[in-house]
Design an enzyme around this catalytic site. Structure first.
Site, PDB file in Angstrom:
ATOM      1  N   ASP A 170     -24.517  14.626 -27.578  1.00 28.52           N
ATOM      2  CA  ASP A 170     -23.701  15.854 -27.632  1.00 28.52           C
ATOM      3  C   ASP A 170     -24.555  17.118 -27.571  1.00 28.52           C
ATOM      4  O   ASP A 170     -24.142  18.170 -28.059  1.00 28.52           O
ATOM      5  CB  ASP A 170     -22.829  15.886 -28.897  1.00 28.52           C
ATOM      6  CG  ASP A 170     -21.973  14.643 -29.051  1.00 28.52           C
ATOM      7  OD1 ASP A 170     -21.259  14.313 -28.089  1.00 28.52           O
ATOM      8  OD2 ASP A 170     -22.014  14.010 -30.118  1.00 28.52           O
TER       9      ASP A 170
ATOM     10  N   HIS B   4     -19.603  13.778 -21.363  1.00 26.12           N
ATOM     11  CA  HIS B   4     -20.159  15.039 -20.881  1.00 26.12           C
ATOM     12  C   HIS B   4     -19.019  15.992 -20.568  1.00 26.12           C
ATOM     13  O   HIS B   4     -18.112  15.652 -19.812  1.00 26.12           O
ATOM     14  CB  HIS B   4     -21.003  14.831 -19.620  1.00 26.12           C
ATOM     15  CG  HIS B   4     -22.188  13.957 -19.824  1.00 26.12           C
ATOM     16  ND1 HIS B   4     -23.178  14.249 -20.731  1.00 26.12           N
ATOM     17  CD2 HIS B   4     -22.539  12.785 -19.246  1.00 26.12           C
ATOM     18  CE1 HIS B   4     -24.097  13.294 -20.687  1.00 26.12           C
ATOM     19  NE2 HIS B   4     -23.727  12.393 -19.812  1.00 26.12           N
TER      20      HIS B   4
END
Length: 514
Positions: A101, A129
């Site tokens: 992340d 993503h």
């Protein structure tokens, strides 16, 4: 030789502190350090904070050049970005440095415009993503490489990736519904393993079995699929071309799951239904299937530029992460070679992506974690909820000990520091610079032993915060002085340049630091 050249520059007084008059007419250094190249980056040389000198390197010869403020402004923006990006090697990788992340997708999306091929090498739909196109539309991708938004880029899903076809097709349908053409631009390795719904069911059963010692898996079936691969009863993409034996292999998977978990029940009708789905999937996937090992290496031989997109991050690596609270693949540099079939000597630049703070989804030790109100504020400011799971992320200060560890493993050539804007408004910011045992002993390296890691006391360095909103800043020298000090202190502690700095979610919210 590069070191000697740098020393020669310094000895001539070219790195001396500028006078007050020079300060008015000259730019603050875009970077408080200069990078020298002789094929690869060899040296990171600190220079003075208020000088008006830039350094250029050609081979091992260095030249000093005064940089006037107006010249810096004239070169800001696109031309400066082009210079920085054009210097990247033919084969470049973007890898996460923390627990995922970090914002890798954004950098990959930007860089993809300058590369011919973007490739995924490991992981599966557990890697999320989030990227935005020029219209500001949001795309949450899990299997399709982030470069898909750039119409001239070919995207490759390598042999190290595990593919859940229903999810993969859903991503394709979503992209095409928004005008993104994947035809001929998305290639899937014939060696990649297929992830079935039964793997996801087994993932949940395994977590339930662990009870209070849950790993915090995304329950996407990643671990069980890699387990099938390891015990050699997995089913590969190439098996879709042999449907006469596919049913038998599917039966073996179901029988193994039932033998391992008493709560896993299935019927022949269920297997038949799954088989019918995969007959259709085989037909739909066929145009995407290629030998990606041959394709990627042929592209390299032809001089095409290759960008490799890592999923998750090194602190989740099955070998180097906080085991067993890790993923089931290698999101470190080694996973590139095994997951794409690219030789180590082909790799050029390796950019590590790190948040200006840290976050983690799921269980596992997290030395710099913030609890209570502090952690909640950071989570809200950074919109820290998992792309894949939607779970709130645990948040904390930047861990320099862990960052140095992953820099050593991966051999990063530069860092992309993301979400610097999230720290705006804090009266002070902290860096976790050392670990100490309860007895006061300072640890030399990041420990493998979780019993040690869970008890470490973190030594923090406190820096002044900044109040300014930096989301509109596009030039490093326009950042608040305190923000610059924060970035530069990170560079000093890890010995690498923070060449790219994220100050917002949009594509353009990126500072390229020369």
């Amino acid at each position: 030789m590069a070191m000697a050249a740098a020393a020669a520059v310094a000895s001539q007084g070219l790195l001396a502190t500028s006078s007050q008059q020079q300060k008015k007419s000259s730019a603050k250094l875009i970077c408080n350090a200069a990078t020298f190249f002789s094929g690869k980056r060899l040296l990171w040389v600190k220079s003075c904070n208020n000088g008006a000198v830039g350094l250029r390197a050609s081979g091992v010869r260095c030249e000093a050049q005064a940089i006037e403020r107006e010249a810096v402004k004239a070169d800001a923006g696109n031309s400066r970005e082009e210079d920085a990006f054009s210097g990247l090697k033919q084969v470049c990788a973007v890898l996460g440095t923390q627990w995922g992340d970090e914002g890798k997708g954004k950098l990959v999306d930007i860089l993809a415009q300058r590369f011919d091929v973007v490739a995924r090498c490991q992981g599966g739909a557990n890697a999320g993503h989030t990227i935005y196109n020029d219209k500001g539309e949001k795309f949450a991708l899990h299997l399709v490489p982030s470069g898909i938004l750039n119409e001239k880029t070919t995207c490759v899903v390598g042999n190290g990736v595990v593919i859940h076809l229903p999810g993969f097709f859903k991503e394709i349908d979503n992209l095409e519904s928004k005008g993104v053409n994947t035809n001929g631009r998305l290639l899937v390795s014939d060696r990649a393993h297929l992830l079935f719904n039964l793997h996801q069911e087994v993932d949940g059963l395994r977590e339930a079995e662990l009870a209070g010692q849950m790993i915090g898996t995304t329950k996407r079936g990643i671990g069980p699929c890699y387990a099938s691969k390891a015990i050699r009863n997995g089913i590969r993409v190439s098996d879709l071309r042999h449907l006469d034996t596919f049913r038998e292999k599917l039966d073996i998977l179901y029988r193994d799951a039932a033998a391992r978990f008493k709560d896993f029940e299935y019927s022949s009708d269920e297997v038949n239904a799954e088989m019918e789905k995969y007959v259709k999937y085989a037909e739909r996937l066929e145009p995407y299937i290629v030998d990606t090992v041959d394709y990627v290496n042929a592209a390299i031989a032809e001089g095409k530029r290759i960008l490799i997109e890592g999923g998750q991050a090194t602190m989740l690596d099955i070998d180097f992460g906080t085991y067993p609270f890790v993923t089931s693949s290698n999101p470190s540099v080694g996973g590139i070679c095994t997951g794409l079939g690219v030789a180590p000597n082909r790799l050029g630049d390796i950019v590590g992506v790190a948040k200006a703070y840290t976050s983690r989804v799921g269980s596992g030790p997290y030395p710099t974690e913030l609890f209570g109100e502090e952690g909640d504020e950071l989570r809200k400011a950074g919109f820290e909820w998992g792309t894949t799971t939607g779970r709130p992320r645990r948040c904390g200060w930047l861990d320099i000990v862990a960052l140095n560890f992953v820099c050593t493993i991966n051999g990063f050539t530069a860092i992309n520091l993301t979400k610097l804007d999230v720290l705006s408004g804090l009266p002070e910011v902290k860096l976790g610079i050392a670990y100490k045992t309860p007895s006061g002993e300072k640890l030399r390296a990041f420990p493998a032993d979780l019993s040690i890691l869970e008890q470490v006391e973190v030594e923090y360095e406190i820096l002044e915060g900044w109040k300014e909103d930096i989301t509109k800043v596009r030039s490093y020298d326009e950042l608040p002085a305190a923000a610059q000090r924060y970035v530069e202190r990170i560079e000093e502690l890890i010995g690498l340049p923070c060449q790219y700095i994220g100050v917002g979610p949009g594509r353009d919210a990126l500072i390229v630091k020369q």
